[in-house]
Design an enzyme around this catalytic site. Sequence first.
Site, PDB file in Angstrom:
ATOM      1  N   GLY A   1       1.068  -1.597   4.360  1.00  0.00           N
ATOM      2  CA  GLY A   1       1.463  -0.237   3.995  1.00  0.00           C
ATOM      3  C   GLY A   1       2.359   0.445   5.013  1.00  0.00           C
ATOM      4  N   HIS A   2       1.758   0.871   6.101  1.00  0.00           N
ATOM      5  CA  HIS A   2       2.439   1.755   7.057  1.00  0.00           C
ATOM      6  C   HIS A   2       3.795   1.224   7.514  1.00  0.00           C
ATOM      7  CE1 HIS A   2       2.708   4.860  10.062  1.00  0.00           C
ATOM      8  NE2 HIS A   2       2.944   3.947  10.986  1.00  0.00           N
TER       9      HIS A   2
ATOM     10  N   ARG B   1      -6.822  12.738   1.382  1.00  0.00           N
ATOM     11  CA  ARG B   1      -5.732  13.169   2.265  1.00  0.00           C
ATOM     12  C   ARG B   1      -4.370  12.621   1.835  1.00  0.00           C
ATOM     13  NH1 ARG B   1      -7.090   9.741   7.691  1.00  0.00           N
ATOM     14  NH2 ARG B   1      -9.083  10.789   7.449  1.00  0.00           N
ATOM     15  N   HIS B   2      -4.358  11.521   1.110  1.00  0.00           N
ATOM     16  CA  HIS B   2      -3.057  11.055   0.594  1.00  0.00           C
ATOM     17  C   HIS B   2      -3.131  10.811  -0.920  1.00  0.00           C
ATOM     18  CE1 HIS B   2      -5.071   7.379   1.801  1.00  0.00           C
ATOM     19  NE2 HIS B   2      -4.712   7.473   3.078  1.00  0.00           N
TER      20      HIS B   2
ATOM     21  N   ARG C   1       4.424  18.476   2.174  1.00  0.00           N
ATOM     22  CA  ARG C   1       5.196  19.646   1.753  1.00  0.00           C
ATOM     23  C   ARG C   1       4.725  20.224   0.418  1.00  0.00           C
ATOM     24  NH1 ARG C   1      10.342  20.463   4.246  1.00  0.00           N
ATOM     25  NH2 ARG C   1      10.705  22.010   2.646  1.00  0.00           N
TER      26      ARG C   1
ATOM     27  N   ASP D   1      -0.050   4.464   0.031  1.00  0.00           N
ATOM     28  CA  ASP D   1      -0.714   5.687   0.504  1.00  0.00           C
ATOM     29  C   ASP D   1       0.241   6.643   1.215  1.00  0.00           C
ATOM     30  OD1 ASP D   1      -3.054   4.500  -0.338  1.00  0.00           O
ATOM     31  OD2 ASP D   1      -3.873   4.169   1.669  1.00  0.00           O
ATOM     32  N   HIS D   2       1.126   6.077   2.049  1.00  0.00           N
ATOM     33  CA  HIS D   2       1.931   6.962   2.899  1.00  0.00           C
ATOM     34  C   HIS D   2       3.102   7.611   2.181  1.00  0.00           C
ATOM     35  CE1 HIS D   2      -0.778   6.361   6.006  1.00  0.00           C
ATOM     36  NE2 HIS D   2      -0.542   5.064   6.109  1.00  0.00           N
TER      37      HIS D   2
ATOM     38  N   GLU E   1      -8.609   0.559  -2.948  1.00  0.00           N
ATOM     39  CA  GLU E   1      -9.451   0.550  -1.741  1.00  0.00           C
ATOM     40  C   GLU E   1     -10.362   1.763  -1.808  1.00  0.00           C
ATOM     41  OE1 GLU E   1      -7.104   0.695   1.745  1.00  0.00           O
ATOM     42  OE2 GLU E   1      -6.193  -1.235   1.408  1.00  0.00           O
TER      43      GLU E   1
ATOM     44  N   GLU F   1     -11.032  -9.585   2.759  1.00  0.00           N
ATOM     45  CA  GLU F   1      -9.759  -9.227   3.385  1.00  0.00           C
ATOM     46  C   GLU F   1     -10.022  -9.140   4.879  1.00  0.00           C
ATOM     47  OE1 GLU F   1      -7.588  -5.845   1.841  1.00  0.00           O
ATOM     48  OE2 GLU F   1      -6.415  -5.701   3.689  1.00  0.00           O
TER      49      GLU F   1
ATOM     50  N   HIS G   1      -5.548   3.650  -1.479  1.00  0.00           N
ATOM     51  CA  HIS G   1      -6.872   3.986  -0.955  1.00  0.00           C
ATOM     52  C   HIS G   1      -7.199   5.428  -1.348  1.00  0.00           C
ATOM     53  CE1 HIS G   1      -9.611   4.150   2.900  1.00  0.00           C
ATOM     54  NE2 HIS G   1     -10.259   4.504   1.807  1.00  0.00           N
TER      55      HIS G   1
ATOM     56  N   THR H   1      -6.896   6.101  10.272  1.00  0.00           N
ATOM     57  CA  THR H   1      -6.769   5.081   9.233  1.00  0.00           C
ATOM     58  C   THR H   1      -8.056   4.256   9.297  1.00  0.00           C
ATOM     59  OG1 THR H   1      -5.463   3.194   8.450  1.00  0.00           O
ATOM     60  CG2 THR H   1      -5.508   3.541  10.822  1.00  0.00           C
ATOM     61  N   THR H   2      -8.186   3.265   8.407  1.00  0.00           N
ATOM     62  CA  THR H   2      -9.420   2.489   8.385  1.00  0.00           C
ATOM     63  C   THR H   2      -9.598   1.759   9.711  1.00  0.00           C
ATOM     64  OG1 THR H   2      -8.851   2.108   6.078  1.00  0.00           O
ATOM     65  CG2 THR H   2     -10.739   0.896   6.943  1.00  0.00           C
TER      66      THR H   2
ATOM     67  N   ARG I   1      -9.334   8.150  -0.628  1.00  0.00           N
ATOM     68  CA  ARG I   1     -10.295   8.531   0.411  1.00  0.00           C
ATOM     69  C   ARG I   1     -11.140   9.705  -0.056  1.00  0.00           C
ATOM     70  NH1 ARG I   1      -8.856   6.406   5.720  1.00  0.00           N
ATOM     71  NH2 ARG I   1     -10.511   7.755   6.453  1.00  0.00           N
TER      72      ARG I   1
ATOM     73  N   ASN J   1       0.855  -1.190   0.000  1.00  0.00           N
ATOM     74  CA  ASN J   1       0.000   0.000   0.000  1.00  0.00           C
ATOM     75  C   ASN J   1       0.896   1.247   0.000  1.00  0.00           C
ATOM     76  OD1 ASN J   1      -1.415   2.265   1.106  1.00  0.00           O
ATOM     77  ND2 ASN J   1      -3.062   0.888   1.711  1.00  0.00           N
TER      78      ASN J   1
ATOM     79  N   HIS K   1      -3.740  -4.865   7.684  1.00  0.00           N
ATOM     80  CA  HIS K   1      -3.871  -3.756   8.630  1.00  0.00           C
ATOM     81  C   HIS K   1      -3.006  -3.987   9.866  1.00  0.00           C
ATOM     82  CE1 HIS K   1      -5.333  -0.195  10.585  1.00  0.00           C
ATOM     83  NE2 HIS K   1      -5.899   0.126   9.439  1.00  0.00           N
ATOM     84  N   GLY K   2      -2.061  -3.091  10.033  1.00  0.00           N
ATOM     85  CA  GLY K   2      -1.203  -3.124  11.216  1.00  0.00           C
ATOM     86  C   GLY K   2      -0.108  -4.172  11.150  1.00  0.00           C
TER      87      GLY K   2
HETATM   88  N1  PXP Z   1      -5.923  -3.244   4.071  1.00  0.00           N
HETATM   89  C1  PXP Z   1      -6.867  -2.286   4.135  1.00  0.00           C
HETATM   90  C2  PXP Z   1      -8.246  -2.620   3.665  1.00  0.00           C
HETATM   91  C3  PXP Z   1      -6.566  -0.997   4.621  1.00  0.00           C
HETATM   92  O1  PXP Z   1      -7.535  -0.052   4.675  1.00  0.00           O
HETATM   93  C4  PXP Z   1      -5.246  -0.719   5.011  1.00  0.00           C
HETATM   94  C5  PXP Z   1      -4.893   0.658   5.478  1.00  0.00           C
HETATM   95  O2  PXP Z   1      -5.004   1.563   4.446  1.00  0.00           O
HETATM   96  C6  PXP Z   1      -4.293  -1.740   4.898  1.00  0.00           C
HETATM   97  C7  PXP Z   1      -4.653  -3.008   4.450  1.00  0.00           C
HETATM   98  C8  PXP Z   1      -2.861  -1.520   5.242  1.00  0.00           C
HETATM   99  O3  PXP Z   1      -2.727  -1.266   6.606  1.00  0.00           O
HETATM  100  P1  PXP Z   1      -1.331  -0.787   7.166  1.00  0.00           P
HETATM  101  O4  PXP Z   1      -1.040   0.549   6.555  1.00  0.00           O
HETATM  102  O5  PXP Z   1      -1.548  -0.730   8.642  1.00  0.00           O
HETATM  103  O6  PXP Z   1      -0.311  -1.813   6.759  1.00  0.00           O
END
Ligand code: PXP
Length: 241
Positions: A210-211, A50-51, A19, A10-11, A71, A152, A44, A101-102, A46, A8, A188-189
């Site tokens: 992602g994160h 935001r990203h 910036r 996004d970040h 997403e 998922e 994602h 976040t979600t 949104r 992912n 996620h996480g």
């Molecule tokens: N899966 C879904 C559906 C999500 O919404 C996210 C966060 O955007 C992720 C996976 C990835 O989560 P993380 O950034 O915590 O790895």
Amino acid sequence: MPVRLHVNVDHIATLRNARGTPYPDPIYAAQICESAGADGITAHLREDRRHIRDSDVDRLKAIIQTPLNLEMAATGEMIEIAAKVKPAVITLVPERREERTTEGGLDVVGQRGAITEACAMAKERGIKTSLFIAADTHMVEAAHELGVDQIELHTGEYCHDPSTPELERLRKAAALAAKLDLQVAAGHGLTRHNTVAVSAIAQVEELNIGHAIISDAVLVGLSRAVRDYRAAIDRGVQMRG
Ligand code: PXP
């Protein structure tokens, strides 16, 4: 069974937007992920942008070589965008403006109408459908009833509390989903540590991360970046008259 890794990005966009510069570019980041072995790219879009921005989604679709997993919330606006962009997969997620976040999985029962509409659009265009849900058996059953291709599983609770009951919940939900012929993704996480136990679940076919990957990338790349800047400064000093 090999487990697909979808990164992912996004970040990367979060950092760019902080910036207002054109860099770091999430599409360039996606290409680096692909050349390092990622099986797909997740982004994602949104409601508040935001990203990831609309133009990022268009460029990702045009440029990346692996499947794009978009997403999105099951809203009219997002359904229209997905219909136009035609990503390989749409993952429907719950979305609240105020969340960082979600948080939590989709309310598959309460949002049935909107989910059905998004899935109908996707089926018509050959787009794979995935629902981001809590690891609860009734959510898995509700997802199955809607005829989606994949679920998922939300691993957030397990990541907050990697105790045996949370992992067992994921295992149970994954086993039921596979029995119902649903493909099983999770995310996620996840970090390099807690990912191991999740990818050990036999039915898991895909992880969306992602994160933690982007965070690790910043730290892993920091010493190389400082060395490069040191060299650039030294080149300038040598040019002084
Ligand atoms: N899966 C879904 C559906 C999500 O919404 C996210 C966060 O955007 C992720 C996976 C990835 O989560 P993380 O950034 O915590 O790895």
